[in-house]
Design a protein around this motif. Structure first.
Motif, mmCIF file in Angstrom:
data_model
loop_
_atom_site.group_PDB
_atom_site.id
_atom_site.type_symbol
_atom_site.label_atom_id
_atom_site.label_comp_id
_atom_site.label_asym_id
_atom_site.label_seq_id
_atom_site.Cartn_x
_atom_site.Cartn_y
_atom_site.Cartn_z
ATOM 1 N N ARG A 452 7.883 -3.692 0.027
ATOM 2 C CA ARG A 452 7.217 -3.627 -1.267
ATOM 3 C C ARG A 452 5.818 -4.240 -1.152
ATOM 4 O O ARG A 452 5.624 -5.249 -0.467
ATOM 5 N N GLU A 459 2.407 0.048 2.428
ATOM 6 C CA GLU A 459 3.643 -0.424 3.058
ATOM 7 C C GLU A 459 3.470 -0.523 4.568
ATOM 8 O O GLU A 459 3.970 -1.462 5.203
ATOM 9 N N GLU A 532 6.637 -8.953 -10.067
ATOM 10 C CA GLU A 532 6.937 -9.193 -8.661
ATOM 11 C C GLU A 532 8.117 -10.158 -8.518
ATOM 12 O O GLU A 532 8.977 -9.969 -7.647
ATOM 13 N N LEU A 535 11.213 -8.223 -9.176
ATOM 14 C CA LEU A 535 11.566 -7.384 -8.036
ATOM 15 C C LEU A 535 12.276 -8.197 -6.962
ATOM 16 O O LEU A 535 13.297 -7.763 -6.398
ATOM 17 N N GLY A 557 2.761 -8.569 0.022
ATOM 18 C CA GLY A 557 3.940 -7.707 -0.053
ATOM 19 C C GLY A 557 5.192 -8.444 0.396
ATOM 20 O O GLY A 557 5.157 -9.639 0.719
#
Length: 739
Positions: A452, A459, A532, A535, A557
């Motif tokens: 992510r 990515e 975030e 997630l 990420g």
């Protein structure tokens, strides 16, 4: 290198409740105290002493029972236990009976050595010589019979006598030891009876099959016992102890609670300990079965056998000699084995009443009519000989091993190892199967499952930078990230100034930029936006392990990793359900990860279990109906032994493979339904064979007594039954592979 742990936050195994032999507490953490090797006085009657030996020559659990029977007859013995899995004989006695016990066991046909001493040299030629001799003589006899029936009959007689000698000698030993109707007695009756009525070839064949079966069973038993000792390979023989600022190498047995030891990177812990470093990573997969490393902090407990990763660790010893996690797991295996009743072979059980009954009936037939009714002796002796032939258990003896041998050969063609007929019989009764998760239902190797991005980076860029930081590390998570980047053919830049962040993660300079790869728990809340954070929480709730890529105060990420489900697992469990088998997953992993796997497989589960907890769960489930335990790790071995039957994955640890009763050598779960079908077919085949053997005997028993049939028809009936039983058993070899 330190790494974030799996979401489970798995604790070090605690086997305190599993300990069977309490040990003396150390008087001082700096002074050595002698351990008490025997149980406390409360564990056995007052005034008793405990002695232990290693038993050599046991081929099956029935042998363990014979040793127990022989020792129980020794005066002064109050309690006897033989643990077949570890070849251990433990005797409680009110006086010193060591010499008497050794003599009794020797007379029963077995050898003893002091527990812990080196075993006597293995002489394979002595074990296999009787089988080789009777096989050679059998072939020679068949050749002579082709040219001279009379000479062939004499040759078969000599072959039978040669094969009968070691069996008769063992039968006499068993009679003196208190087991008059063991399977050796049955073999002697069968062979002598066949010789008496002239069936010399059949007599020799029975002894040949018996010797072959004994050697195959001995081979399987030796492998099963040899694997248990692999536990000791997890514990080094020596340790580095720190005392008064100096380092010294000492035997593991010299360690006492409170000692400070140093464990180098890549080395195993010699004893249970408490971490003295601020943090360190350990691989506990050999003990817990979980593939992901575990991050430990100062004061955390670590079990013996765990491997220190990336850096040396300082620990304070917390276990007494002989009472580490490895020792307690071994005792769990012994305890579980002792709780299981010895599985006696069907023929051995049946012969205890069948053989003397037939002999008595034949004797009565030969004597009662002439003595009480004045009948002709010759007529009734003839009928008695016919009855003796009918009672000759040739077909009955062959019925079970013929079916089992065919089934074992059929299983071997599927890549399935089954350790003997008792295991196969137990498999046919299974109504529940408990599965370990990691390495059994899953592959046992972490893999990147999601990437992510939290910025303008793609990515591929997040994965490239993460892999560059991790390249060169031996950590399983690092290897999974690098492997994924290589599979995607990404070009990795060079990383400089790599540095492990204790208890946090790792950092390095890539393309002039300082990057960090750390656990979400170590990322300041202010660096992640609300979406975030949501997630990250969502992925962790699904059982993923996450690492966050940071540059300065910016999150670039996240990389998610998880152990993946075996591709064939859903279909295999669904097929087991169609067979009426209830499946349940037992795992030491956290409930969230376990629930994710269980939902996919549509099965029940119990999570957060330590090895001792798995044993308890297996016992409770087994109380409801026969249960098989499927696993691959050392932590699964005690549960496998506690279950009705244990099944190991072929890629698992040696201890799990050898503690199990069956193994899937190709690591394919879809072989389990085929294995259950084969076991059930074998069970039916054995029952059919026994019905054929005993049914024909019953019919001809009646017709012989009333005079309708004589000696020649009795010979035909016995030979015909043997042929029918053999042909029926061979059908198992023609079963097509399923699944």
């Amino acid at each position: 290198m330190n790494r974030p742990t799996a979401p489970s936050g798995k604790k070090a195994p605690n086997f305190a409740q599993a300990s069977l032999l309490p040990l003396q507490k150390a008087e001082d953490c700096c002074h050595q105290a002698e351990p008490v090797a025997e149980p406390s006085a409360a564990a056995r009657p007052a005034g008793n002493a405990r002695y232990s030996w290693k038993v050599q020559g046991m081929d099956c659990p029935a042998c363990a029972r014979k040793v127990e029977v022989a020792v129980q007859q020794v005066a002064g013995v109050t309690q006897t236990q033989v643990v077949f899995a570890t070849e251990k004989l433990v005797v409680d006695a009110s006086e010193d009976i060591r010499r008497a016990v050794e003599d009794a066991v020797h007379k029963a046909g077995y050898a003893l050595s002091v527990d812990g001493a080196a075993p006597q040299p293995h002489t394979a030629w002595r074990e296999y010589f009787p089988l080789a001799l009777i096989t050679a003589l059998m072939g020679l006899s068949w050749g002579i019979a082709l040219f001279s029936p009379v000479g062939g009959k004499a040759a078969f007689t000599i072959t039978t006598l040669a094969g009968l000698w070691p069996v008769a000698r063992q039968a006499l030993r068993q009679i003196r030891a208190g087991s008059p109707f063991a399977i050796e007695t049955l073999m002697c009756v069968a062979a002598v009876g066949a010789l008496f009525i002239g069936a010399t070839a059949e007599a020799a064949m029975v002894l040949l099959l018996f010797q072959l079966g004994e050697r195959l069973e001995a081979f399987a038993a030796a492998r099963a016992r040899r694997g248990v000792t692999a536990l000791m390979a997890l514990r080094p023989e020596t340790a580095i102890r720190l005392r008064d600022g100096a380092m010294e190498t000492v035997p593991v047995a010299a360690l006492r609670p409170g000692d400070c030891i140093e464990v180098a990177a890549g080395a195993r812990l010699p004893a249970d300990g408490r971490l003295l470093n601020d943090s360190a990573s350990f691989d506990e997969s050999a003990l817990t079965g979980e593939s992901l490393p575990v991050e430990k902090s100062r004061g955390d407990g670590i079990a013996a056998g765990a491997t220190s990763l990336d850096s040396k660790a300082l620990l304070e010893v917390t276990s007494q000699p002989g009472d580490s996690a490895i020792d307690r797991i071994l005792r769990l295996i012994e305890e579980a084995d002792a709780r299981r009743a010895p599985i006696e072979r069907f023929i051995d059980r049946f012969s205890r009443s069948y053989t003397p009954a037939i002999m008595a009936l034949a004797l009565l037939t030969a004597t009662v009519p002439p003595l009480l009714f004045g009948a002709a002796w010759s007529v009734w002796i003839y009928k008695a000989l016919a009855l003796l032939l009918i009672g000759c258990p040739c077909a009955l003896v062959i019925s079970t091993p013929a079916a089992i041998t065919s089934a074992l050969a059929s299983a071997a063609q599927r890549g399935i190892l089954i350790k003997g007929g008792a295991a196969l019989e137990s498999l046919g009764r299974i109504r529940q199967i408990a599965f370990d998760k990691t390495g059994t239902l899953t592959t046992g190797q972490p893999q990147v499952t999601a990437i992510r991005t939290f910025s303008t980076y793609s990515e591929a860029q997040v994965l490239t930078l993460s892999a560059a930081i991790e390249r060169g590390s031996t950590h399983p998570l690092a290897q999974a990230i690098v492997r994924t980047a290589e599979e995607r053919q990404l070009v990795l830049p060079n990383a400089e100034q790599q540095r492990t962040l204790a208890g946090i993660g790792i950092e390095a300079t890539v393309n002039g930029e300082r990057l960090r790869l750390i656990s979400p728990a170590r990322v300041p809340v202010t660096l992640l936006r609300a979406e975030e954070q949501a997630l990250v929480q969502s992925l962790e709730a699904e059982g993923h392990t996450l690492v966050i890529l940071l540059t300065g105060e910016t999150a670039l990420g996240a990389v998610a990793l998880r152990d993946t489900l075996r591709s064939e697992a859903p279909a295999a469990l669904a097929e087991l359900g169609e067979l009426g088998i209830q499946c349940i997953m037992l795992t030491g992993d956290n409930p969230r990860a376990a629930a994710a796997i269980a939902d996919t497989l549509h099965t029940q589960f119990q999570a957060g279990l330590l090895p001792a907890d798995k044993v308890d769960a297996v016992r409770k489930l087994s109380a409801a109906s026969p249960l098989a335990m499927v696993g691959d790790g050392i932590n699964d071995a005690p549960a496998m032994k506690a279950a009705t039957i244990g099944i190991a994955m072929g890629g698992g640890t040696d201890v799990a493979l050898e503690a199990a009763d069956a193994a899937l050598s190709h690591n394919r779960l879809n072989e389990l339904p085929a294995l259950i079908r084969l076991a059930r077919a074998t069970h039916n085949n054995v029952r059919q064979n026994i019905a054929i053997a005993l049914g024909l005997k019953a019919v001809f028993l009646v017709t012989t007594l009333i005079g309708f049939t004589g000696l020649w028809l009795a010979v035909l009936a016995d030979s015909g039954a043997t042929a029918l039983v053999t042909a029926n058993a061979l059908r198992l070899l023609r079963r097509k592979k399923q699944g």
